[in-house]
Design a protein around this motif. Structure first.
Motif, PDB file in Angstrom:
ATOM      1  N   VAL A 172     147.111  46.115  16.234  1.00 36.16           N
ATOM      2  CA  VAL A 172     148.252  46.846  15.667  1.00 36.16           C
ATOM      3  C   VAL A 172     149.536  46.643  16.465  1.00 36.16           C
ATOM      4  O   VAL A 172     150.611  47.020  16.006  1.00 36.16           O
ATOM      5  CB  VAL A 172     147.974  48.371  15.545  1.00 36.16           C
ATOM      6  CG1 VAL A 172     147.145  48.662  14.325  1.00 36.16           C
ATOM      7  CG2 VAL A 172     147.335  48.942  16.793  1.00 36.16           C
ATOM      8  N   ALA A 197     147.026  55.845  15.489  1.00 33.19           N
ATOM      9  CA  ALA A 197     146.159  55.204  14.484  1.00 33.19           C
ATOM     10  C   ALA A 197     146.052  56.070  13.232  1.00 33.19           C
ATOM     11  O   ALA A 197     146.100  55.561  12.112  1.00 33.19           O
ATOM     12  CB  ALA A 197     144.766  54.963  15.082  1.00 33.19           C
ATOM     13  N   ILE A 220     138.197  62.059  17.772  1.00 31.76           N
ATOM     14  CA  ILE A 220     138.608  63.387  18.233  1.00 31.76           C
ATOM     15  C   ILE A 220     140.063  63.302  18.684  1.00 31.76           C
ATOM     16  O   ILE A 220     140.386  62.631  19.659  1.00 31.76           O
ATOM     17  CB  ILE A 220     137.658  63.873  19.339  1.00 31.76           C
ATOM     18  CG1 ILE A 220     136.234  63.954  18.747  1.00 31.76           C
ATOM     19  CG2 ILE A 220     138.100  65.222  19.897  1.00 31.76           C
ATOM     20  CD1 ILE A 220     135.133  64.120  19.762  1.00 31.76           C
ATOM     21  N   ASN A 273     126.515  58.623  13.363  1.00 36.51           N
ATOM     22  CA  ASN A 273     127.928  59.015  13.224  1.00 36.51           C
ATOM     23  C   ASN A 273     128.629  58.053  12.270  1.00 36.51           C
ATOM     24  O   ASN A 273     129.395  58.470  11.401  1.00 36.51           O
ATOM     25  CB  ASN A 273     128.662  58.959  14.570  1.00 36.51           C
ATOM     26  CG  ASN A 273     128.201  60.028  15.547  1.00 36.51           C
ATOM     27  OD1 ASN A 273     127.943  59.749  16.704  1.00 36.51           O
ATOM     28  ND2 ASN A 273     128.093  61.255  15.076  1.00 36.51           N
ATOM     29  N   ASN A 307     142.353  46.093  21.388  1.00 35.95           N
ATOM     30  CA  ASN A 307     141.518  45.440  22.379  1.00 35.95           C
ATOM     31  C   ASN A 307     140.966  44.127  21.806  1.00 35.95           C
ATOM     32  O   ASN A 307     140.158  44.140  20.871  1.00 35.95           O
ATOM     33  CB  ASN A 307     140.392  46.437  22.732  1.00 35.95           C
ATOM     34  CG  ASN A 307     139.342  45.853  23.647  1.00 35.95           C
ATOM     35  OD1 ASN A 307     139.054  44.660  23.604  1.00 35.95           O
ATOM     36  ND2 ASN A 307     138.755  46.699  24.467  1.00 35.95           N
ATOM     37  N   GLY A 329     133.176  52.376  15.275  1.00 38.41           N
ATOM     38  CA  GLY A 329     133.990  51.655  14.298  1.00 38.41           C
ATOM     39  C   GLY A 329     133.369  50.305  13.945  1.00 38.41           C
ATOM     40  O   GLY A 329     133.360  49.900  12.772  1.00 38.41           O
ATOM     41  N   SER A 338     139.183  56.175  16.129  1.00 40.04           N
ATOM     42  CA  SER A 338     139.795  55.854  17.422  1.00 40.04           C
ATOM     43  C   SER A 338     140.132  57.104  18.222  1.00 40.04           C
ATOM     44  O   SER A 338     140.179  57.061  19.449  1.00 40.04           O
ATOM     45  CB  SER A 338     141.089  55.057  17.206  1.00 40.04           C
ATOM     46  OG  SER A 338     142.112  55.899  16.689  1.00 40.04           O
ATOM     47  N   GLY A 339     140.408  58.208  17.548  1.00 36.95           N
ATOM     48  CA  GLY A 339     140.888  59.397  18.251  1.00 36.95           C
ATOM     49  C   GLY A 339     142.362  59.284  18.621  1.00 36.95           C
ATOM     50  O   GLY A 339     142.904  60.159  19.298  1.00 36.95           O
ATOM     51  N   SER A 340     143.017  58.216  18.150  1.00 42.72           N
ATOM     52  CA  SER A 340     144.442  58.015  18.470  1.00 42.72           C
ATOM     53  C   SER A 340     145.321  58.594  17.368  1.00 42.72           C
ATOM     54  O   SER A 340     145.124  58.292  16.178  1.00 42.72           O
ATOM     55  CB  SER A 340     144.712  56.507  18.639  1.00 42.72           C
ATOM     56  OG  SER A 340     146.049  56.209  18.298  1.00 42.72           O
ATOM     57  N   GLY A 352     140.136  51.806  14.938  1.00 43.64           N
ATOM     58  CA  GLY A 352     139.336  51.918  16.163  1.00 43.64           C
ATOM     59  C   GLY A 352     138.057  51.100  16.072  1.00 43.64           C
ATOM     60  O   GLY A 352     137.158  51.432  15.305  1.00 43.64           O
TER      61      GLY A 352
HETATM   62  P1  NAD Z   1     135.730  54.372  21.718  1.00 39.32           P
HETATM   63  O1  NAD Z   1     136.631  55.190  22.541  1.00 39.32           O
HETATM   64  O2  NAD Z   1     134.806  53.390  22.356  1.00 39.32           O
HETATM   65  O3  NAD Z   1     136.600  53.543  20.646  1.00 39.32           O
HETATM   66  C1  NAD Z   1     137.870  53.912  20.239  1.00 39.32           C
HETATM   67  C2  NAD Z   1     138.648  52.609  19.983  1.00 39.32           C
HETATM   68  O4  NAD Z   1     139.932  52.951  19.448  1.00 39.32           O
HETATM   69  C3  NAD Z   1     138.885  51.797  21.257  1.00 39.32           C
HETATM   70  O5  NAD Z   1     138.356  50.488  21.110  1.00 39.32           O
HETATM   71  C4  NAD Z   1     140.431  51.809  21.387  1.00 39.32           C
HETATM   72  O6  NAD Z   1     140.935  50.602  21.922  1.00 39.32           O
HETATM   73  C5  NAD Z   1     140.848  52.008  19.928  1.00 39.32           C
HETATM   74  N1  NAD Z   1     142.242  52.477  19.778  1.00 39.32           N
HETATM   75  C6  NAD Z   1     143.005  53.178  20.647  1.00 39.32           C
HETATM   76  N2  NAD Z   1     144.248  53.351  20.138  1.00 39.32           N
HETATM   77  C7  NAD Z   1     144.272  52.769  18.923  1.00 39.32           C
HETATM   78  C8  NAD Z   1     145.266  52.603  17.904  1.00 39.32           C
HETATM   79  N3  NAD Z   1     146.505  53.099  18.048  1.00 39.32           N
HETATM   80  N4  NAD Z   1     144.912  51.940  16.770  1.00 39.32           N
HETATM   81  C9  NAD Z   1     143.673  51.444  16.615  1.00 39.32           C
HETATM   82  N5  NAD Z   1     142.696  51.546  17.546  1.00 39.32           N
HETATM   83  C10 NAD Z   1     142.988  52.205  18.677  1.00 39.32           C
HETATM   84  O7  NAD Z   1     134.955  55.384  20.800  1.00 39.32           O
HETATM   85  P2  NAD Z   1     133.567  55.376  19.968  1.00 39.32           P
HETATM   86  O8  NAD Z   1     132.441  55.688  20.875  1.00 39.32           O
HETATM   87  O9  NAD Z   1     133.474  54.172  19.079  1.00 39.32           O
HETATM   88  O10 NAD Z   1     133.864  56.690  19.097  1.00 39.32           O
HETATM   89  C11 NAD Z   1     134.932  56.685  18.166  1.00 39.32           C
HETATM   90  C12 NAD Z   1     135.645  58.026  18.137  1.00 39.32           C
HETATM   91  O11 NAD Z   1     134.779  59.010  17.588  1.00 39.32           O
HETATM   92  C13 NAD Z   1     136.080  58.594  19.491  1.00 39.32           C
HETATM   93  O12 NAD Z   1     137.313  59.276  19.319  1.00 39.32           O
HETATM   94  C14 NAD Z   1     134.973  59.583  19.821  1.00 39.32           C
HETATM   95  O13 NAD Z   1     135.419  60.596  20.699  1.00 39.32           O
HETATM   96  C15 NAD Z   1     134.665  60.130  18.469  1.00 39.32           C
HETATM   97  N6  NAD Z   1     133.321  60.686  18.255  1.00 39.32           N
HETATM   98  C16 NAD Z   1     133.237  61.751  17.420  1.00 39.32           C
HETATM   99  C17 NAD Z   1     131.996  62.272  17.110  1.00 39.32           C
HETATM  100  C18 NAD Z   1     131.902  63.404  16.142  1.00 39.32           C
HETATM  101  O14 NAD Z   1     130.808  63.938  15.943  1.00 39.32           O
HETATM  102  N7  NAD Z   1     133.017  63.776  15.510  1.00 39.32           N
HETATM  103  C19 NAD Z   1     130.834  61.709  17.655  1.00 39.32           C
HETATM  104  C20 NAD Z   1     130.952  60.595  18.489  1.00 39.32           C
HETATM  105  C21 NAD Z   1     132.215  60.079  18.772  1.00 39.32           C
END
Ligand code: NAD
Ligand code: ZN
Length: 346
Positions: free
Chosen positions: A218, A248, A267, A155, A200, A179, A243-245, A174
């Motif tokens: 941030v 962000a 997401i 990914n 975090n 990330g 991050s999915g945020s 994120g």
């Molecule tokens: P994770 O949830 O462990 O990490 C997300 C990070 O974003 C966390 O550390 C959180 O503290 C941080 N965050 C929250 N709000 C924030 C903000 N305002 N600014 C900056 N950072 C912020 O997720 P992961 O396992 O590393 O995956 C990353 C993202 O990718 C998730 O959203 C996950 O659902 C998505 N994902 C998508 C696919 C795909 O195929 N599209 C596949 C896997 C994961």
């Protein structure tokens, strides 16, 4: 009938059950893999917590888990290129092979993808069965714990290499496991500045170990200030939203250079709003990323690791599978990178 231990979503309620289940049947085009290591993904946490997505997606009982490495135990009668004893990982998306995109070789864009450990039995088990088309032969010199993370590493590679980063300034939002991996990839691929944001402190500390130019909380630092501190005048060239945020994503949009490129892996909530003026008037490109390219991403990640890419600092904890509760609790706390479960040794 051969039985195995597995982590099963047994009831339609929060939790996971360590249970005895049947070893899955090996179809004629399938490969049976003895799992050595598997790693916990955010998706597994959603299934554990039994959130609304999991409730509508997961049939029960279901053996979950899709990030793994193992050794081939047996192969189906029509499988010719894989043999018992090979160390392999697997692509977690099973594609239809018949839709327009599959036939054109764009399998990551299949119209009918199903997920290992989501829609069909997964890899948090002593054995997993996957179609031969999903098997990736591993370089046995790569450590098992790293190989068990090839799905999320894919990914990160797919997202980070979507746009040219050589000599560019990259913003990652994120610092979750994906990330964090993306920092090391963007660095390896020759980016100038790699700035990452999170809320975090544990993860921001890890981000520094992976080579981030700056790891910003941030809540206390603005990206406009970061740009000033780094002597950047026009904004970030490439953005990786991980991050999915929604916050962000909006932060990112506000500091992209005109003509900047964003790859969206995180997401987002359906109702997330953005300032479309920034996209239209600044000529931004936004690309959605789902999964990994089959199998160009797998080739690249193997080659990157062989060429010195080091993602080991992302793997912060390892547990025997029977202690899975500890792993899930840690994941939930946010004070972890990638968590690997041990099922067997070679
Ligand atoms: P994770 O949830 O462990 O990490 C997300 C990070 O974003 C966390 O550390 C959180 O503290 C941080 N965050 C929250 N709000 C924030 C903000 N305002 N600014 C900056 N950072 C912020 O997720 P992961 O396992 O590393 O995956 C990353 C993202 O990718 C998730 O959203 C996950 O659902 C998505 N994902 C998508 C696919 C795909 O195929 N599209 C596949 C896997 C994961
Ligand atoms: Zn298809």
């Amino acid at each position: 009938m051969q039985m195995m231990k597995a982590l099963v979503k047994k009831e339609r309620a929060p939790g996971l059950w360590l249970d005895q289940v049947k070893v899955p049947t090996v179809g004629e085009f399938d490969v049976l893999i003895r799992v050595l290591r598997s790693s916990i993904c955010g998706t597994d946490l959603h299934i554990y917590d039994w959130d609304p997505w999991a409730q509508k997606t997961i049939p029960t009982p279901m053996v979950i888990g899709h990030e793994f490495v193992g050794v081939i135990e047996t192969v189906g009668s029509h499988v010719h290129d894989f043999y018992p004893g090979m160390i392999v990982t697997g692509e977690g998306h099973v594609v239809c092979g018949r839709c327009r995109n599959c036939l054109a070789g764009r399998r990551h864009l299949c119209n009918h993808t199903s997920g290992i450990g989501v829609n069909r039995p997964g890899a948090f088990a002593e054995f997993v069965v996957i179609p031969e088309t999903n098997v990736w032969i591993a370089d046995p010199n790569i450590p098992l714990e790293v190989l068990s993370c090839f799905d999320p590493l894919g990914n990160a590679v797919h997202t980070a290499l979507s746009f040219d980063v050589l000599g560019e300034d990259v913003l990652i939002t994120g610092a979750g496991p994906i990330g964090l991996m993306a920092i090391a990839i963007a660095r390896h691929a020759g980016a100038r500045h790699v700035v990452i944001t999170d809320l975090n402190p544990y993860r921001l500390e890890l981000a520094k170990q992976l080579g981030a130019t700056l790891a910003c909380d941030v809540r206390s630092v603005s990206l406009q200030q970061v740009m000033k501190d780094l002597g950047m005048k026009e904004g970030f060239d490439v953005g990786l939203e991980m991050s999915g945020s929604g916050q962000a994503l909006n932060d990112m949009l506000s500091v992209m250079c005109h003509g900047g490129k964003i790859a969206l892996l995180g997401i987002q909530a359906k109702q997330t709003a953005i300032d479309w003026d920034l996209v239209v008037f600044n000529g931004l490109t936004i690309k959605g990323i789902y999964g990994r390219e089959m199998y160009e991403t797998w080739y690249k990640m193997t080659a990157l690791i062989q060429g010195g890419l080091n993602i080991k600092p992302v793997i912060t904890h390892e547990f025997p599978f029977a202690e899975f509760e500890k792993g899930f609790a840690l994941m939930k706390s946010g004070n972890s990178g990638k968590i690997v479960l041990h099922w067997a040794d070679l």
